[in-house]
Scaffold this motif. Structure first.
Motif, PDB file in Angstrom:
ATOM      1  N   PHE A  26      38.296  47.403  43.997  1.00 58.44           N
ATOM      2  CA  PHE A  26      37.558  47.725  42.773  1.00 58.44           C
ATOM      3  C   PHE A  26      38.521  47.948  41.606  1.00 58.44           C
ATOM      4  N   LYS A  27      39.598  48.679  41.864  1.00 60.93           N
ATOM      5  CA  LYS A  27      40.554  49.018  40.804  1.00 60.93           C
ATOM      6  C   LYS A  27      41.342  47.817  40.307  1.00 60.93           C
ATOM      7  N   ASN A  28      41.420  46.775  41.119  1.00 63.90           N
ATOM      8  CA  ASN A  28      42.230  45.625  40.736  1.00 63.90           C
ATOM      9  C   ASN A  28      41.427  44.502  40.104  1.00 63.90           C
ATOM     10  N   ARG A  29      40.135  44.765  39.819  1.00 61.62           N
ATOM     11  CA  ARG A  29      39.328  43.762  39.135  1.00 61.62           C
ATOM     12  C   ARG A  29      39.313  44.035  37.632  1.00 61.62           C
ATOM     13  N   ILE A  50      44.240  49.723  31.337  1.00 60.14           N
ATOM     14  CA  ILE A  50      45.190  49.039  30.457  1.00 60.14           C
ATOM     15  C   ILE A  50      44.700  49.078  29.012  1.00 60.14           C
ATOM     16  N   SER A  51      43.403  48.888  28.819  1.00 59.98           N
ATOM     17  CA  SER A  51      42.847  48.896  27.466  1.00 59.98           C
ATOM     18  C   SER A  51      43.021  50.257  26.795  1.00 59.98           C
ATOM     19  N   SER A  95      46.602  56.593  37.210  1.00 59.08           N
ATOM     20  CA  SER A  95      46.505  55.448  38.125  1.00 59.08           C
ATOM     21  C   SER A  95      45.497  55.703  39.238  1.00 59.08           C
ATOM     22  N   TYR A  96      44.812  56.852  39.194  1.00 63.10           N
ATOM     23  CA  TYR A  96      43.812  57.179  40.208  1.00 63.10           C
ATOM     24  C   TYR A  96      42.396  56.816  39.732  1.00 63.10           C
ATOM     25  N   GLY A  97      42.302  56.201  38.557  1.00 67.04           N
ATOM     26  CA  GLY A  97      41.004  55.894  37.968  1.00 67.04           C
ATOM     27  C   GLY A  97      40.607  54.443  38.162  1.00 67.04           C
ATOM     28  N   ASN A 152      49.706  49.534  40.394  1.00 70.70           N
ATOM     29  CA  ASN A 152      50.248  48.183  40.393  1.00 70.70           C
ATOM     30  C   ASN A 152      49.688  47.359  39.234  1.00 70.70           C
ATOM     31  N   ARG A 153      48.387  47.452  39.016  1.00 65.78           N
ATOM     32  CA  ARG A 153      47.777  46.695  37.919  1.00 65.78           C
ATOM     33  C   ARG A 153      48.277  47.200  36.562  1.00 65.78           C
ATOM     34  N   LEU A 154      48.393  48.502  36.409  1.00 61.97           N
ATOM     35  CA  LEU A 154      48.874  49.073  35.146  1.00 61.97           C
ATOM     36  C   LEU A 154      50.276  48.573  34.805  1.00 61.97           C
TER      37      LEU A 154
END
Length: 226
Positions: free
Chosen positions: A38-41, A165-166, A182-184, A189-191
């Protein structure tokens, strides 16, 4: 004089939104997938899923039940939602600090989201009535524009905490000090890889983020962007 401005995101940062979303979406046969995926989409894909969930979820999203889903999500937020415990004392302390303007800027998906946010804060033990502002924004609104509108020469310190990121880009573009969780909604990794965000301003737990904000406010340590 209130010469410090602290703006907090809500979903993912202050509250575990994934668990609430997953609970409500499941009642409609929608599968968000596991939390890491979910977090990486990206953005809307977080909700329609990826891979095996995508086609089934997309079909269900087209059915005329989205208003009911949103109403159910609103009810669950207001009845069950609570912010992470470490933020309760943190927010209450900031609210009582005579040098701080503090509030929330959020793109929450529920109906009358400002009411929802206040209810969650009240349920959590935050003195929400004394917050300086709660600003709900629509899905198409860039947070940068709102942050710029809040800016004033009276502030010698402006902080924005977010989890995507936004959020980082909005803080940078409007000259706020960014603190990124990074827990949201976006993981570490994506950040770093997609957002090109320095590890120095990424925090893996609510308690670490709170400590960093408190440290910056007390000027015990210099912030990498300060």
């Amino acid at each position: 004089m209130k010469n410090k401005l602290l703006v907090f995101d809500f979903d993912g940062l202050l509250i575990d939104s994934y668990s609430l979303l997953k609970e409500v979406f499941a009642t409609y046969g929608l599968d968000l997938g596991d939390e890491d995926r979910f977090k990486n989409r990206r953005k809307f894909l977080k909700y329609v899923g990826g891979g095996k969930e995508f086609l089934a979820n997309l079909a269900l999203f087209s059915l005329p039940n989205k208003k009911t889903l949103r109403a159910d999500l609103t009810e669950v937020y207001r009845e069950e939602g609570k912010i992470f415990e470490v933020f309760v004392d943190h927010l209450n302390t900031l609210i009582q600090n005579p040098t701080c303007h503090v509030g929330i800027l959020s793109r929450n998906f529920t109906y009358e989201s400002g009411v929802t946010i206040r209810k969650v804060l009240e349920n959590s033990g935050v003195e929400e009535k004394d917050l300086d502002f709660i600003v709900p924004i629509s899905a198409g609104t860039n947070k940068r524009h709102v942050l710029l509108g809040m800016s004033s020469k009276r502030y010698d310190s402006k902080i924005f905490t977010g989890d995507e990121i936004s959020d980082y880009k909005a803080a940078q573009a409007s000259h706020y000090i960014p603190f990124i969780a990074s827990y949201g909604f976006d993981d570490r990794n994506r950040l770093i890889t997609k957002g090109e965000i320095s590890e120095e301003i990424i925090y893996d737990s609510p308690s670490n983020l709170v400590l960093a904000v408190e440290s910056t406010l007390s000027q015990r340590h210099s912030h990498p962007f300060g």
